[in-house]
Design a protein around this motif. Structure first.
Motif, PDB file in Angstrom:
ATOM      1  N   VAL A   1       0.851  -1.188   0.000  1.00 11.62           N
ATOM      2  CA  VAL A   1       0.000   0.000   0.000  1.00 11.62           C
ATOM      3  C   VAL A   1       0.889   1.241   0.000  1.00 11.62           C
ATOM      4  CG1 VAL A   1      -1.836   1.238   1.207  1.00 11.62           C
ATOM      5  CG2 VAL A   1      -1.735  -1.255   1.326  1.00 11.62           C
TER       6      VAL A   1
ATOM      7  N   LYS B   1      -7.487   4.212   1.991  1.00 11.33           N
ATOM      8  CA  LYS B   1      -6.503   3.399   1.278  1.00 11.33           C
ATOM      9  C   LYS B   1      -6.600   1.918   1.652  1.00 11.33           C
ATOM     10  CE  LYS B   1      -3.071   7.043   0.502  1.00 11.33           C
ATOM     11  NZ  LYS B   1      -1.653   7.472   0.677  1.00 11.33           N
ATOM     12  N   ILE B   2      -6.954   1.646   2.922  1.00 17.56           N
ATOM     13  CA  ILE B   2      -7.075   0.249   3.389  1.00 17.56           C
ATOM     14  C   ILE B   2      -8.456   0.121   4.033  1.00 17.56           C
ATOM     15  CG2 ILE B   2      -6.001  -1.607   4.707  1.00 17.56           C
ATOM     16  CD1 ILE B   2      -3.448   0.026   4.832  1.00 17.56           C
TER      17      ILE B   2
END
Length: 238
Positions: free
Chosen positions: A163, A215-216
């Motif tokens: 990531v 993002k996660i």
């Protein structure tokens, strides 16, 4: 050496740009002056500087939008300068990702002092300017459920996929992952991630957590109502 760092000054007032750049040149910093946010964004895309000093009220795209765009792609230091001295304006600037906010008219010497402080913090957090050390020791790693953090490489792996994180996003995850299931207050997270001398709103923590969650999406960071955040690693799978 100060001349290793390029500082971009974005202000549509040529006199202010010239004054700021003159004081920075006395401290041996390299500078570039820009009159609008569009040119500044082009510079960021082509050859980003080490730090930004930007006005809020700019022709076309304003400083808020420029700050937001730059911050979404990295953690380079940003200082906002503005004639607006309302608390709401300061908080908005800080929530969008600026590291400091200075109200016009200001002392150029004070601005230079704040620039030095922000650069020192950025160097400390990112290790910028440090020489790489070759070592046979295995890379330290934090495992927190399905998240792995490679500390020396500053890489984050979620469910086997890397990531892309900014420096502050990585540091925030490191703090939470090192102490799984512990609830941190916003003030504690501010101190760990931004430094003890950070004066901004603790809502900057909420903004950073929001970016990480985007993002996660399934990362188990929980909000602790009236307190702060924690990373859960003890939840049973369904």
């Amino acid at each position: 050496m100060n001349n290793d760092y390029l500082i971009a000054v974005v202000d549509d007032d040529e006199n202010i740009r010239t004054l700021i750049q003159a004081y920075l040149h006395k401290e041996n910093y390299r500078t570039i002056g820009l009159a609008n946010a569009e040119d500044a964004w082009s510079l960021h895309r082509i050859s980003p500087p080490s730090m930004w000093v930007m006005d809020i009220m700019l022709p076309g795209m304003d400083g808020y939008e420029l700050c937001k765009r730059i911050r979404n792609e990295g953690e380079v230091p940003i200082i906002m300068i503005s004639a607006k001295d309302n608390e709401v304006d300061k908080i908005l600037g800080l929530e969008l990702g600026s590291d400091d906010y200075l109200v016009k008219p200001f002392s150029p010497r004070e601005l230079v002092a704040r620039i030095k402080r922000q650069l020192e913090r950025w160097i400390r957090i990112t290790g910028a300017g440090e020489k790489a050390v070759v070592s046979d020791v295995a890379t330290p790693r934090i495992d927190a459920g399905e998240l792995q953090l490679m500390l020396e490489e500053r890489r984050a792996i979620w469910r086997g996929e890397e990531v892309d994180l900014t420096s502050k996003e990585f540091t925030m995850l490191k703090v939470l992952a090192e102490h799984p299931n512990r609830a941190f207050t916003r003030d504690e997270l501010l101190s760990f991630v931004w430094g003890e001398d950070y004066f901004g709103s603790d809502r900057a923590v909420d903004h950073l957590i929001k970016r990480i969650r985007k993002k996660i999406e399934e990362l188990p960071i929980e909000s602790v109502w009236g307190h702060g955040y924690r990373m859960r690693t003890d939840r049973s799978e369904a």
